[in-house]
Design an enzyme around this catalytic site. Structure first.
Site, PDB file in Angstrom:
ATOM      1  N   GLU A 202     -52.696  81.966 -79.805  1.00 43.14           N
ATOM      2  CA  GLU A 202     -52.552  83.272 -79.047  1.00 43.14           C
ATOM      3  C   GLU A 202     -51.277  83.682 -78.856  1.00 43.14           C
ATOM      4  O   GLU A 202     -50.554  84.454 -79.382  1.00 43.14           O
ATOM      5  CB  GLU A 202     -53.631  83.273 -77.795  1.00 43.14           C
ATOM      6  CG  GLU A 202     -53.455  84.796 -77.337  1.00 43.14           C
ATOM      7  CD  GLU A 202     -54.238  84.794 -75.995  1.00 43.14           C
ATOM      8  OE1 GLU A 202     -54.758  83.827 -75.360  1.00 43.14           O
ATOM      9  OE2 GLU A 202     -54.907  85.943 -75.279  1.00 43.14           O
ATOM     10  N   ASP A 280     -62.494  90.350 -75.779  1.00 42.01           N
ATOM     11  CA  ASP A 280     -61.734  89.611 -74.999  1.00 42.01           C
ATOM     12  C   ASP A 280     -62.116  89.895 -73.337  1.00 42.01           C
ATOM     13  O   ASP A 280     -63.011  89.057 -72.925  1.00 42.01           O
ATOM     14  CB  ASP A 280     -60.394  89.325 -75.326  1.00 42.01           C
ATOM     15  CG  ASP A 280     -59.684  88.317 -75.096  1.00 42.01           C
ATOM     16  OD1 ASP A 280     -60.162  87.269 -74.369  1.00 42.01           O
ATOM     17  OD2 ASP A 280     -58.444  88.091 -75.102  1.00 42.01           O
TER      18      ASP A 280
HETATM   19  N1  ADE Z   1     -58.780  84.158 -70.088  1.00 38.51           N
HETATM   20  C1  ADE Z   1     -59.473  85.549 -70.297  1.00 38.51           C
HETATM   21  N2  ADE Z   1     -58.773  86.035 -71.231  1.00 38.51           N
HETATM   22  C2  ADE Z   1     -57.969  85.194 -71.821  1.00 38.51           C
HETATM   23  C3  ADE Z   1     -57.075  85.252 -72.875  1.00 38.51           C
HETATM   24  N3  ADE Z   1     -57.132  86.427 -73.714  1.00 38.51           N
HETATM   25  N4  ADE Z   1     -56.383  84.043 -73.142  1.00 38.51           N
HETATM   26  C4  ADE Z   1     -56.570  82.936 -72.587  1.00 38.51           C
HETATM   27  N5  ADE Z   1     -57.442  82.992 -71.407  1.00 38.51           N
HETATM   28  C5  ADE Z   1     -57.940  84.022 -71.069  1.00 38.51           C
HETATM   29 ZN    ZN Z   2     -60.158  84.889 -74.750  1.00 38.60          ZN
END
Ligand code: ADE
Ligand code: ZN
Length: 343
Positions: A202, A280
């Protein structure tokens, strides 16, 4: 295509949500309501001032607010209300299957018993199965900013409820907390029958995606945006058909991408990667499933075939059994065929 037509098409698609943090669906209105009944004073004096704080430059800035919001959840009823609100919302968007993350450590570290958290969430999921015809899987996520030892304690606490939990995930602050830190607890989780997923790539580099695959042995990658940096990794993802659960509005709000037009989903689809679209933390990032599909489709000019592929990919990437997957995939195809008849 005019925008309202695009939204109408997206609304009609039967959808699966595979990347959703239940704590990230906590809308400010409900947060204030629950804070009031629990006699908790939030750091923000109104819904408006809280919403104004939802401007993030990176993942950590978001997580700081996300964990603060979760602090008002104390009782089983609070976890039920949170989950039920999410489920009724996505039901209105024609989401028919959900695979929901919860972060037990966010709550157990505050003294809330594991069983309070999971029972509230599970009761809402069961109610939605009966009343809204939404199927579900529950995924317990380990917080990667904490130690592996703490993850082991969470695994231990989960065992009396393991028949309610389909798998484990890995979330929270990615940079500096590589998947390798959790190799042992993922191995132990697999031995207890849990399926495995992890957030990787990410903000973190493609190396973290390799580690999630090779060391954690995950069956899906959450996000995985950075895989496009690495040809060998792309080949591996293709060869193994490992799905990526992408979250376009999250990526935009957390500055993983600078504008939606830069989102990698089209490139991934073109390469044959099993890319899927999810929300998400919808309460924080400005949209649930429909909005994620819509903003992505608008910015990248996705065709109906690409929308269909995304919807099919999500059912195929889900943990439903083969027959259930086929039924959903057929429904998606019938839906898109019906659109083509109208043209
Ligand atoms: N916890 C909640 N959303 C998240 C994300 N996008 N990346 C990592 N941890 C998370
Ligand atoms: Zn996530």
């Amino acid at each position: 295509m005019i925008s309202s037509d695009l939204y109408r098409i997206i609304q009609g698609i039967p959808k699966a949500e595979l990347h959703l943090h239940i704590e990230g669906s906590f809308e400010p209105e409900l947060m204030f309501e629950i804070a009031k009944r629990n006699n908790i004073t939030l750091a923000y004096d109104s819904i408006e001032s809280l919403k104004k704080a939802y401007k993030f430059n990176n993942l950590q800035e978001f997580l700081d607010i996300y964990y603060m919001g979760a602090h008002v959840l104390l009782h089983e009823q609070d976890f039920f209300d949170l989950t039920w609100a999410y489920l009724t919302k996505v039901h209105s968007q024609n989401v028919v299957h959900v695979e929901v993350f919860f972060d037990p450590q966010t709550h157990t570290d505050r003294g809330i018993p594991f069983d309070v958290v999971i029972t509230g969430i599970r009761n809402a999921l069961e109610k939605a199965k009966l009343e809204l015809n939404i199927s579900y899987k529950l995924i317990m996520s380990y917080l990667r900013h904490l130690s592996e030892e703490e993850a082991f304690k969470t695994l231990e606490s989960s065992l009396p409820f393991k028949h309610w939990i389909a798998g484990v995930g890995l979330d929270s602050s990615e940079m500096g907390n590589p998947p390798s830190k959790f190799a042992n607890v993922f191995g132990a989780s697999a031995k207890h029958g849990y399926k495995l997923v992890a957030h990787a790539g990410e903000e973190g580099p493609s190396d973290y995606i390799w580690e999630a695959l090779d060391l954690l042995k995950v069956v899906r990658i959450d996000h995985g945006n950075r895989c496009l940096d690495d040809e060998a990794l792309l080949a591996r993802l293709l060869e193994t058909n490992i799905p990526l659960t992408l979250c376009p509005l999250s990526n935009l709000e957390l500055k993983v991408i600078q504008k939606m037009e830069d989102h990698p989903v089209t490139k991934m689809l073109d390469k044959g990667i099993k890319a899927t679209i999810h929300s998400d933390d919808p309460a924080y990032f400005g949209g649930y499933m429909n909005e994620n599909y819509y903003e992505t489709a608008k910015a990248l000019n996705l065709s109906n075939d690409q929308l269909m592929q995304l919807a099919i990919n999500a059912f195929e990437a889900s943990w439903l059994d083969t027959e259930e997957k086929e039924t959903h995939v057929d429904r998606v195809k019938v839906y898109f065929d019906s659109l083509n008849l109208l043209v």
